[in-house]
Design a protein around this motif. Structure first.
Motif: not given
Length: 192
Positions: A162-166, A132, A112, A159, A104, A137-138, A108
């Motif tokens: 994506t904008d998923m928080s750590s 999308q 990409k 992940s 992950y 997505y979580t 970050r």
């Protein structure tokens, strides 16, 4: 101030990249020497480290997430066979969780470009398009981590884009990953 932050970021990237490259070389050497060809060869390889064998299994399991060409299920089988249900479970759980979190953060840091090197551009784009269209997505990610045989190594990298928080990512891995590993440990503890 910005110059110092940029220098710190470059040093952090070097501090991550150099050990990672050495680890990759170490594991690929073992891979090409046939150490991961079967449960028996992996067991012999890990066993050759004596009292350090549990640490080597944990390390291999972390790296098999980072380098998705290594067979993670094989480590689960060998761990349960060598160290019993509890010992194999903990080595595998700690290693796979650490590798998932590292994947992950690698995504970050490197973005990409790295993720596209880990998987074909077509597969990457299909997943991007699919995600999308989904509202959460979580939930999809949590189910993939929970269930066996899902492409969870790649999803850990994905992940990171994506904008998923750590924090959310880490909690999902910690809470969902042990169940699949526990099942593997229970099933394979007496096989090898």
């Amino acid at each position: 101030m910005e110059q110092k932050a940029l220098q710190i970021k470059k040093l952090m990237i070097i501090a991550i990249t150099v050990p990672l490259m050495l680890s990759i070389i170490f594991l690929l050497r073992a891979y090409f020497n046939g150490q991961f060809a079967s449960a028996e060869t992996l067991r012999a390889y890990i066993g050759s480290y004596g009292v350090g064998a549990p640490l080597i299994l944990t390390y291999i399991q972390a790296m098999q997430v980072i380098i998705p060409v290594l067979p993670g299920w094989l480590g689960c089988i060998v761990g349960a066979g060598m160290f019993g249900v509890a010992g194999g479970f903990w080595c595998n759980y700690i290693g796979i969780s650490a590798g998932s979190i590292a994947a992950y953060y690698l995504a970050r840091i490197y973005g990409k470009t790295l993720v596209e090197k880990m998987v074909s551009i077509e597969r990457h784009q299909k997943l991007v398009d699919w995600v999308q269209t989904k509202k959460s997505y979580t939930v999809v990610f949590a189910l993939a981590i929970l269930l066996p045989l899902a492409p969870d190594d790649f999803l850990c990298y994905f992940s990171g884009l994506t904008d998923m928080s750590s924090r959310k990512f880490i909690w999902i891995v910690i809470l969902a990953k042990p169940w699949c590993i526990l099942i593997y440990s229970l099933i394979f503890a007496n096989i090898i």
